[in-house]
Scaffold this motif. Structure first.
Motif, mmCIF file in Angstrom:
data_model
loop_
_atom_site.group_PDB
_atom_site.id
_atom_site.type_symbol
_atom_site.label_atom_id
_atom_site.label_comp_id
_atom_site.label_asym_id
_atom_site.label_seq_id
_atom_site.Cartn_x
_atom_site.Cartn_y
_atom_site.Cartn_z
ATOM 1 N N ALA A 251 0.839 -1.205 0.000
ATOM 2 C CA ALA A 251 0.000 0.000 0.000
ATOM 3 C C ALA A 251 0.870 1.249 0.000
ATOM 4 O O ALA A 251 0.607 2.206 -0.738
ATOM 5 C CB ALA A 251 -0.924 -0.012 1.210
ATOM 6 N N LEU A 252 1.915 1.257 0.815
ATOM 7 C CA LEU A 252 2.816 2.403 0.863
ATOM 8 C C LEU A 252 3.508 2.598 -0.474
ATOM 9 O O LEU A 252 3.625 3.717 -0.977
ATOM 10 C CB LEU A 252 3.858 2.201 1.964
ATOM 11 C CG LEU A 252 4.891 3.313 2.135
ATOM 12 C CD1 LEU A 252 4.218 4.630 2.525
ATOM 13 C CD2 LEU A 252 5.938 2.915 3.177
ATOM 14 N N ARG A 253 3.928 1.498 -1.083
ATOM 15 C CA ARG A 253 4.617 1.573 -2.367
ATOM 16 C C ARG A 253 3.700 2.161 -3.446
ATOM 17 O O ARG A 253 4.111 3.007 -4.244
ATOM 18 C CB ARG A 253 5.099 0.176 -2.774
ATOM 19 C CG ARG A 253 6.021 0.158 -3.976
ATOM 20 C CD ARG A 253 6.382 -1.284 -4.352
ATOM 21 N NE ARG A 253 7.167 -1.954 -3.344
ATOM 22 C CZ ARG A 253 8.499 -1.930 -3.291
ATOM 23 N NH1 ARG A 253 9.186 -1.256 -4.198
ATOM 24 N NH2 ARG A 253 9.143 -2.589 -2.344
ATOM 25 N N ARG A 254 2.465 1.714 -3.487
ATOM 26 C CA ARG A 254 1.531 2.217 -4.496
ATOM 27 C C ARG A 254 1.280 3.707 -4.309
ATOM 28 O O ARG A 254 1.203 4.470 -5.284
ATOM 29 C CB ARG A 254 0.227 1.424 -4.438
ATOM 30 C CG ARG A 254 0.366 0.014 -4.962
ATOM 31 C CD ARG A 254 -0.925 -0.762 -4.873
ATOM 32 N NE ARG A 254 -0.741 -2.101 -5.431
ATOM 33 C CZ ARG A 254 -1.635 -3.082 -5.349
ATOM 34 N NH1 ARG A 254 -2.790 -2.860 -4.717
ATOM 35 N NH2 ARG A 254 -1.397 -4.257 -5.873
ATOM 36 N N PHE A 255 1.138 4.125 -3.046
ATOM 37 C CA PHE A 255 0.921 5.551 -2.799
ATOM 38 C C PHE A 255 2.100 6.370 -3.293
ATOM 39 O O PHE A 255 1.931 7.411 -3.942
ATOM 40 C CB PHE A 255 0.706 5.814 -1.307
ATOM 41 C CG PHE A 255 0.964 7.244 -0.932
ATOM 42 C CD1 PHE A 255 0.135 8.251 -1.400
ATOM 43 C CD2 PHE A 255 2.061 7.586 -0.158
ATOM 44 C CE1 PHE A 255 0.382 9.585 -1.092
ATOM 45 C CE2 PHE A 255 2.315 8.914 0.154
ATOM 46 C CZ PHE A 255 1.472 9.907 -0.309
ATOM 47 N N ALA B 269 -1.331 12.927 7.565
ATOM 48 C CA ALA B 269 -1.978 11.987 8.471
ATOM 49 C C ALA B 269 -2.083 10.600 7.854
ATOM 50 O O ALA B 269 -1.799 9.584 8.510
ATOM 51 C CB ALA B 269 -3.364 12.508 8.861
ATOM 52 N N THR B 270 -2.492 10.531 6.591
ATOM 53 C CA THR B 270 -2.675 9.229 5.961
ATOM 54 C C THR B 270 -1.336 8.562 5.674
ATOM 55 O O THR B 270 -1.200 7.339 5.813
ATOM 56 C CB THR B 270 -3.481 9.366 4.654
ATOM 57 O OG1 THR B 270 -4.636 10.162 4.899
ATOM 58 C CG2 THR B 270 -3.931 7.992 4.163
ATOM 59 N N CYS B 271 -0.345 9.347 5.294
ATOM 60 C CA CYS B 271 0.984 8.790 5.045
ATOM 61 C C CYS B 271 1.579 8.253 6.345
ATOM 62 O O CYS B 271 2.229 7.201 6.353
ATOM 63 C CB CYS B 271 1.881 9.848 4.428
ATOM 64 S SG CYS B 271 3.396 9.176 3.713
ATOM 65 N N GLU B 272 1.372 8.968 7.444
ATOM 66 C CA GLU B 272 1.823 8.475 8.743
ATOM 67 C C GLU B 272 1.157 7.133 9.060
ATOM 68 O O GLU B 272 1.806 6.222 9.578
ATOM 69 C CB GLU B 272 1.500 9.488 9.842
ATOM 70 C CG GLU B 272 2.398 10.706 9.870
ATOM 71 C CD GLU B 272 3.736 10.435 10.559
ATOM 72 O OE1 GLU B 272 4.100 9.249 10.737
ATOM 73 O OE2 GLU B 272 4.413 11.412 10.906
ATOM 74 N N THR B 273 -0.124 7.023 8.744
ATOM 75 C CA THR B 273 -0.840 5.765 8.974
ATOM 76 C C THR B 273 -0.227 4.629 8.164
ATOM 77 O O THR B 273 0.000 3.522 8.677
ATOM 78 C CB THR B 273 -2.328 5.922 8.604
ATOM 79 O OG1 THR B 273 -2.930 6.895 9.466
ATOM 80 C CG2 THR B 273 -3.078 4.604 8.741
#
Length: 221
Positions: free
Chosen positions: A99-103, A139-143
């Motif tokens: 998920a982090l990679r796709r973002f 906030a969402t990236c921190e999550t």
């Protein structure tokens, strides 16, 4: 109809909502401005933006009275889209690192690296709307990063600042160096591999590591 309702009706007739074509023109101007500012800097001629948007200069100035207001609209567009990508990634059921990679790949496609320069040049530092979108992204990236850390997928010493600075640098190539979008995505994969626990030994090999959970080819598909 009461007298008050009659006044409201007359006022609404005198002040019609923006036409659909006017809204489309505005969207085209902002999209064109994003590309022109990224390619040529924030001092690029506004008539070049109008030309790329397929509209006349007068239409551009009807929507944006000056360069500063156009810069602000471009920053807001980029941050809104990046925030949307972050929230979609956080809502996915895939593993945290994927998920982090796709973002990260989606954010670079949105030219997120240009935001820092645009903000410096007056594109939204004083805008409450831009501030809201920046907080959404943070906030969402921190999550996303917290989930990956708790799952033991990325190093515990990696913070949001590390990721944001790296993304911005990779998305803003040095002047005079030929740099394709594919180069940026390959370097993002190398960066993300370096965040993993443990970092793959092959992360620096040409072509990237085979064990990556998501490659740019898969991301683009």
């Amino acid at each position: 109809m009461t007298p008050e309702e009659a006044v409201t009706t007359r006022a609404s007739r005198r002040s019609p909502r923006p036409r659909a074509d006017a809204a489309r023109n505005r969207d085209r101007i902002v999209a064109a401005a994003r590309d022109v500012f990224v390619e040529h800097g924030t001092e690029a001629p506004l008539d070049e933006i109008a030309k790329r948007a397929g509209i006349g200069n007068a239409t551009l100035y009807r929507h944006f009275a000056d360069r500063r207001s156009l810069l602000r609209a471009v920053v807001l567009l980029i941050m809104c889209r990046v925030a949307d990508h972050a929230e979609r990634a956080a809502a996915e059921t895939v593993d945290s690192l994927t998920a982090l990679r796709r973002f990260v790949h989606d954010a670079v496609d949105e030219r997120v690296g240009a935001v820092c320069g645009l903000l410096i040049d007056g594109g939204g530092q004083d805008s409450a709307e831009v501030a809201v979108q920046c907080r959404r992204v943070e906030a969402t990236c921190e999550t996303l990063m917290d989930r990956a850390r708790h799952a033991g997928q990325i190093r515990a010493d990696i913070g949001l600042r590390d990721l944001v600075i790296s993304m911005s640098q990779l998305a803003r190539p040095l002047p005079g160096i030929e740099y394709r979008d594919a180069d940026a995505h390959r370097h993002l994969d190398l960066l993300l591999d370096g965040l993993r626990v443990p970092a793959p030994a092959a992360c620096g090999a040409p072509g990237g590591a085979e064990e990556r959970s998501v490659t740019y080819t898969e991301h683009a598909a």
